[in-house]
Design a protein around this motif. Structure first.
Motif, PDB file in Angstrom:
ATOM      1  N   ALA A 122     -10.912   8.358   2.375  1.00 24.99           N
ATOM      2  CA  ALA A 122      -9.864   8.836   3.029  1.00 24.99           C
ATOM      3  C   ALA A 122     -10.003   8.735   4.611  1.00 24.99           C
ATOM      4  O   ALA A 122     -11.210   8.553   5.100  1.00 24.99           O
ATOM      5  CB  ALA A 122      -9.530  10.259   2.582  1.00 24.99           C
ATOM      6  N   VAL A 126     -10.103   1.565  -2.663  1.00 31.00           N
ATOM      7  CA  VAL A 126     -10.027   2.681  -1.736  1.00 31.00           C
ATOM      8  C   VAL A 126     -10.028   3.856  -2.706  1.00 31.00           C
ATOM      9  O   VAL A 126     -10.867   4.956  -2.478  1.00 31.00           O
ATOM     10  CB  VAL A 126      -9.068   2.540  -0.795  1.00 31.00           C
ATOM     11  CG1 VAL A 126      -8.548   3.708  -0.062  1.00 31.00           C
ATOM     12  CG2 VAL A 126      -9.473   1.628   0.268  1.00 31.00           C
ATOM     13  N   GLU A 127      -8.799   3.866  -3.507  1.00 34.20           N
ATOM     14  CA  GLU A 127      -8.677   5.167  -4.293  1.00 34.20           C
ATOM     15  C   GLU A 127      -9.849   5.467  -5.277  1.00 34.20           C
ATOM     16  O   GLU A 127     -10.316   6.516  -5.644  1.00 34.20           O
ATOM     17  CB  GLU A 127      -7.391   5.149  -4.991  1.00 34.20           C
ATOM     18  CG  GLU A 127      -6.151   4.914  -4.203  1.00 34.20           C
ATOM     19  CD  GLU A 127      -5.971   6.116  -3.145  1.00 34.20           C
ATOM     20  OE1 GLU A 127      -6.449   7.350  -3.585  1.00 34.20           O
ATOM     21  OE2 GLU A 127      -5.180   6.098  -2.228  1.00 34.20           O
ATOM     22  N   ASN A 176       2.139   1.828  -3.308  1.00 35.50           N
ATOM     23  CA  ASN A 176       0.981   2.290  -4.230  1.00 35.50           C
ATOM     24  C   ASN A 176       0.755   3.714  -3.803  1.00 35.50           C
ATOM     25  O   ASN A 176      -0.122   4.200  -4.391  1.00 35.50           O
ATOM     26  CB  ASN A 176       0.050   1.528  -4.165  1.00 35.50           C
ATOM     27  CG  ASN A 176       0.029   0.352  -5.200  1.00 35.50           C
ATOM     28  OD1 ASN A 176       0.531   0.475  -6.110  1.00 35.50           O
ATOM     29  ND2 ASN A 176      -0.520  -0.856  -4.669  1.00 35.50           N
ATOM     30  N   ASN A 184      -6.214  -1.295  -2.749  1.00 35.18           N
ATOM     31  CA  ASN A 184      -5.753   0.315  -2.864  1.00 35.18           C
ATOM     32  C   ASN A 184      -6.520   0.852  -4.050  1.00 35.18           C
ATOM     33  O   ASN A 184      -6.745   2.071  -3.792  1.00 35.18           O
ATOM     34  CB  ASN A 184      -4.267   0.261  -3.334  1.00 35.18           C
ATOM     35  CG  ASN A 184      -3.170  -0.453  -2.152  1.00 35.18           C
ATOM     36  OD1 ASN A 184      -1.988  -0.732  -2.337  1.00 35.18           O
ATOM     37  ND2 ASN A 184      -3.834  -0.695  -1.083  1.00 35.18           N
ATOM     38  N   ARG A 185      -6.662   0.182  -5.114  1.00 36.99           N
ATOM     39  CA  ARG A 185      -7.268   0.651  -6.120  1.00 36.99           C
ATOM     40  C   ARG A 185      -8.695   0.736  -5.890  1.00 36.99           C
ATOM     41  O   ARG A 185      -9.403   1.796  -6.166  1.00 36.99           O
ATOM     42  CB  ARG A 185      -7.246  -0.063  -7.416  1.00 36.99           C
ATOM     43  CG  ARG A 185      -6.262   0.097  -8.093  1.00 36.99           C
ATOM     44  CD  ARG A 185      -5.315  -1.204  -8.590  1.00 36.99           C
ATOM     45  NE  ARG A 185      -4.024  -0.652  -9.137  1.00 36.99           N
ATOM     46  CZ  ARG A 185      -2.961  -0.757  -8.366  1.00 36.99           C
ATOM     47  NH1 ARG A 185      -3.069  -1.033  -6.766  1.00 36.99           N
ATOM     48  NH2 ARG A 185      -1.746  -0.425  -9.055  1.00 36.99           N
ATOM     49  N   SER A 189       0.778  -1.334   0.007  1.00 35.91           N
ATOM     50  CA  SER A 189      -0.134  -0.024  -0.066  1.00 35.91           C
ATOM     51  C   SER A 189       1.074   1.394  -0.139  1.00 35.91           C
ATOM     52  O   SER A 189       0.561   2.173  -0.397  1.00 35.91           O
ATOM     53  CB  SER A 189      -0.977   0.025   1.336  1.00 35.91           C
ATOM     54  OG  SER A 189      -1.773  -1.169   1.108  1.00 35.91           O
ATOM     55  N   ASN A 200      -3.159  -4.870  -4.032  1.00 33.37           N
ATOM     56  CA  ASN A 200      -3.209  -3.777  -4.941  1.00 33.37           C
ATOM     57  C   ASN A 200      -4.581  -3.708  -5.450  1.00 33.37           C
ATOM     58  O   ASN A 200      -4.965  -2.600  -5.931  1.00 33.37           O
ATOM     59  CB  ASN A 200      -2.434  -4.432  -6.152  1.00 33.37           C
ATOM     60  CG  ASN A 200      -0.937  -4.309  -6.134  1.00 33.37           C
ATOM     61  OD1 ASN A 200      -0.396  -3.058  -6.476  1.00 33.37           O
ATOM     62  ND2 ASN A 200      -0.072  -5.119  -5.752  1.00 33.37           N
ATOM     63  N   CYS A 223      -1.101   4.499  -1.372  1.00 35.57           N
ATOM     64  CA  CYS A 223      -2.388   4.633  -0.909  1.00 35.57           C
ATOM     65  C   CYS A 223      -2.382   4.804   0.600  1.00 35.57           C
ATOM     66  O   CYS A 223      -2.079   3.783   1.462  1.00 35.57           O
ATOM     67  CB  CYS A 223      -3.114   3.131  -1.294  1.00 35.57           C
ATOM     68  SG  CYS A 223      -4.798   3.124  -0.514  1.00 35.57           S
ATOM     69  N   TYR A 230      -4.584   5.621   2.833  1.00 34.98           N
ATOM     70  CA  TYR A 230      -5.353   5.097   3.711  1.00 34.98           C
ATOM     71  C   TYR A 230      -5.035   3.448   4.063  1.00 34.98           C
ATOM     72  O   TYR A 230      -4.964   3.184   5.303  1.00 34.98           O
ATOM     73  CB  TYR A 230      -6.858   4.817   3.023  1.00 34.98           C
ATOM     74  CG  TYR A 230      -8.129   4.437   3.916  1.00 34.98           C
ATOM     75  CD1 TYR A 230      -8.914   5.163   4.404  1.00 34.98           C
ATOM     76  CD2 TYR A 230      -8.331   2.973   3.778  1.00 34.98           C
ATOM     77  CE1 TYR A 230      -9.979   4.742   5.366  1.00 34.98           C
ATOM     78  CE2 TYR A 230      -9.385   2.607   4.846  1.00 34.98           C
ATOM     79  CZ  TYR A 230     -10.265   3.368   5.285  1.00 34.98           C
ATOM     80  OH  TYR A 230     -11.291   2.815   5.905  1.00 34.98           O
ATOM     81  N   CYS A 231      -4.796   2.677   3.149  1.00 34.46           N
ATOM     82  CA  CYS A 231      -4.548   1.192   3.394  1.00 34.46           C
ATOM     83  C   CYS A 231      -3.147   1.285   4.102  1.00 34.46           C
ATOM     84  O   CYS A 231      -2.886   0.367   4.913  1.00 34.46           O
ATOM     85  CB  CYS A 231      -4.543   0.416   2.143  1.00 34.46           C
ATOM     86  SG  CYS A 231      -6.120   0.102   1.576  1.00 34.46           S
ATOM     87  N   HIS A 232      -2.166   2.051   3.684  1.00 32.73           N
ATOM     88  CA  HIS A 232      -0.916   1.918   4.071  1.00 32.73           C
ATOM     89  C   HIS A 232      -1.201   2.347   5.719  1.00 32.73           C
ATOM     90  O   HIS A 232      -0.418   1.716   6.524  1.00 32.73           O
ATOM     91  CB  HIS A 232       0.014   3.080   3.580  1.00 32.73           C
ATOM     92  CG  HIS A 232       1.352   3.105   4.181  1.00 32.73           C
ATOM     93  ND1 HIS A 232       2.464   2.212   3.937  1.00 32.73           N
ATOM     94  CD2 HIS A 232       2.083   4.120   4.820  1.00 32.73           C
ATOM     95  CE1 HIS A 232       3.423   2.471   4.677  1.00 32.73           C
ATOM     96  NE2 HIS A 232       3.262   3.613   5.025  1.00 32.73           N
TER      97      HIS A 232
END
Length: 181
Positions: A154, A148-149, A57, A145-146, A54, A142, A59, A61-63
């Motif tokens: 957020a 969420v984005e 990427n 992450n997509r 994450s 992966n 991201c 939120y996930c990170h």
């Protein structure tokens, strides 16, 4: 601000799961299998891999959520930021570095994976099941992450801490029960 008008302005991923249970419940069950099922990796190591992917990427939120979850499982604070910045100099267990290099490359340039990349993981002492599990965590995050984005989700550090503690305590099956209530 989420991209779906039906979601609240401060929507979190849980809100997406609640809004779309038909696709979310199987996804959460898969999370439980990949992240909490039997594996050569500990729960903390799988959360570390998820947070690392994450971070690669970008991201947030996930990170953020999975960094805090990994920390709940004993991964030292600051380790993930250091790993995302430079896995080679990060204070990561030497045995895990080839795994992180592998999932980092798989995230950045999936069509460039080679047998040599896998051989480095095996040379570090991991077996085929470990490589498979690392690939599955990488692929799952992966995807996430997509998701969420793409939904415009957020959060802030306070939410990351709350969510990380919750995932540590109840796992993904517990999250599915929370969503279905």
């Amino acid at each position: 601000m989420p991209h779906l008008p039906s979601l609240p302005d401060d929507a979190r991923l849980v809100d997406v799961f609640k809004r779309y249970p038909d696709s979310s419940m199987p996804l959460l069950a898969y999370h439980e299998t990949v992240m909490r099922g039997p594996s050569p990796f500990t729960l903390g190591e799988r959360e570390l891999i998820a947070a690392y992917v994450s971070g690669v990427n970008a991201c947030a939120y996930c990170h953020g959520v999975h960094t805090r979850t990994a920390e709940e499982f004993g991964v030292p604070a600051g380790l993930l930021a250091a790993a995302v910045a430079d896995v080679d100099t990060a204070p990561v267990d030497e045995k895990l570095k080839p795994v992180l290099r592998y999932v980092g490359k798989l995230t950045r340039t999936p069509s460039r994976m080679t047998a040599d990349d896998a051989a480095a993981v095996f040379a570090a002492g991991w077996d085929e099941k470990a490589l498979h599990d690392a690939v599955m965590v990488c692929a799952l995050f992966n995807f996430m992450n997509r998701m969420v984005e793409g939904h415009g989700i957020a959060a802030d550090a306070a939410y990351y801490a709350l969510s990380g503690k919750r995932l540590h305590d109840i796992g993904y099956d517990g999250l599915a029960r929370l969503v279905s209530d």
